[in-house]
Write an enzyme that holds these catalytic residues in place. Structure first.
Site, short mmCIF file in Angstrom:
data_model
loop_
_atom_site.label_atom_id
_atom_site.label_comp_id
_atom_site.label_asym_id
_atom_site.label_seq_id
_atom_site.Cartn_x
_atom_site.Cartn_y
_atom_site.Cartn_z
N GLU A 1 0.82 -1.21 0.00
CA GLU A 1 0.00 0.00 0.00
C GLU A 1 0.86 1.27 0.00
O GLU A 1 1.26 1.75 1.06
CB GLU A 1 -0.93 0.04 1.22
CG GLU A 1 -2.12 -0.90 1.14
CD GLU A 1 -3.04 -0.78 2.33
OE1 GLU A 1 -4.16 -1.31 2.27
OE2 GLU A 1 -2.64 -0.16 3.35
N GLU B 1 -6.51 -7.20 -0.79
CA GLU B 1 -6.83 -7.00 0.63
C GLU B 1 -8.16 -6.28 0.74
O GLU B 1 -8.35 -5.22 0.15
CB GLU B 1 -5.73 -6.20 1.32
CG GLU B 1 -5.96 -5.97 2.81
CD GLU B 1 -4.82 -5.17 3.45
OE1 GLU B 1 -3.65 -5.47 3.13
OE2 GLU B 1 -5.10 -4.26 4.26
#
Length: 300
Positions: free
Chosen positions: A104, A190
């Protein structure tokens, strides 16, 4: 799986075997922590956890994502290149092993910061394999349309879309649709049933909307997370035993029960049940991959 340095007690073959047998998983994401006591400080320990999970996934004939779980990957580009060179050389000949190169990225420029790092890692992996590479996008892997408008140079790539159902709703699906309309592939490596911080109230109605969107657009996904931390998105209650075998639904959180039921086709989200032909193919693939793994381990 949860961050390896904090949830590593569940990074074992028994857990993978049970998730395949009882939950019906067809993929596991191995989120290897990089900073904060992870790979950078304890590379051998974290790598050993990863290898056990990847080998267990191969034996079970399921997909596995080798995830460089980092929020600040650019300063560690040399470490990442060395890691992915090694992992792609070892596992690149298994078609069910995927490589996620930046979990991320934070609120930073795609073209100036994230893309140059990822292009280097993609080029490193491509020296060894043509397997799928999953590429993180800015703003905690939400700005997929930015990557789609200025894509990486390679083939068999997907861009990462992360969502948490209580926090991320139609506005993020709109961004995803824009990226899809530009012709790129997305991978929801995710997602959570709760808020973006991994905790808070569940929103299962919004989760169902998201899962329908993923199915309609052929987007693969992985839920966060198989762990017993006291937070809403954990699948396990605190203190759940470490090796998976015999986990009853009484040991699962509300989120864990929802995800398990969804994977088993009990939530109306589609079933993981295989046809006889598919099952035969999977058994053949398992046998072939077990032989390959054994040959790899026997090499000096």
């Amino acid at each position: 799986l949860f961050w390896s340095q904090w949830g590593g007690k569940y990074w074992n073959a028994g857990v993978i075997d049970w998730l395949v047998k009882d939950w019906g998983i067809t993929m596991i994401r191995a989120a290897m922590g990089v900073e904060s006591g992870g790979y950078l400080e304890n590379h051998q320990v974290e790598k050993e956890k990863l290898v056990e999970v990847v080998d267990a996934a191969i034996r079970n004939g399921i997909y596995v994502v080798i995830d460089w779980h980092d929020h600040h990957a650019e300063p560690h580009v040399e470490e990442a290149k060395a890691f992915f060179a090694e992992m792609s050389a070892i596992y690149g000949h298994y078609p069910n092993v995927f490589f996620e190169i930046f979990n991320e990225p934070l609120q930073e420029s795609w073209s100036e910061h994230v893309k140059p790092y990822e292009q280097e890692i993609v080029s490193t992996i491509r020296q060894h394999t043509d397997n799928l590479i999953i590429c993180g996008t800015p703003t905690w892997s939400q700005d997929v349309e930015l990557a789609a408008s200025d894509p990486l140079q390679s083939h068999n790539l997907a861009y990462t879309l992360h969502f948490y159902a209580t926090s991320h709703k139609e506005f993020l699906r709109t961004k995803a649709q824009v990226a899809l309309n530009m012709g790129v592939a997305l991978f929801a490596s995710e997602w959570g049933t709760c808020s973006a911080d991994g905790d808070g109230a569940l929103n299962l109605e919004e989760t169902r909307i998201w899962l329908n969107f993923l199915e309609e657009n052929h987007i693969s996904d992985a839920n966060w997370a198989v762990n017993d931390k006291t937070e809403a998105c954990s699948a396990l209650l605190p203190g759940t035993q470490l090796h998976g075998t015999g986990w009853s639904t009484d040991l699962l959180t509300e989120s864990g029960r929802f995800v398990r039921a969804s994977l088993r086709g009990e939530n109306g989200q589609g079933s993981s049940t295989l046809t006889v032909k598919q099952q035969e193919h999977q058994e053949q693939r398992q046998q072939q991959q077990q032989q390959q793994l054994q040959q790899q381990q026997e090499k000096p």
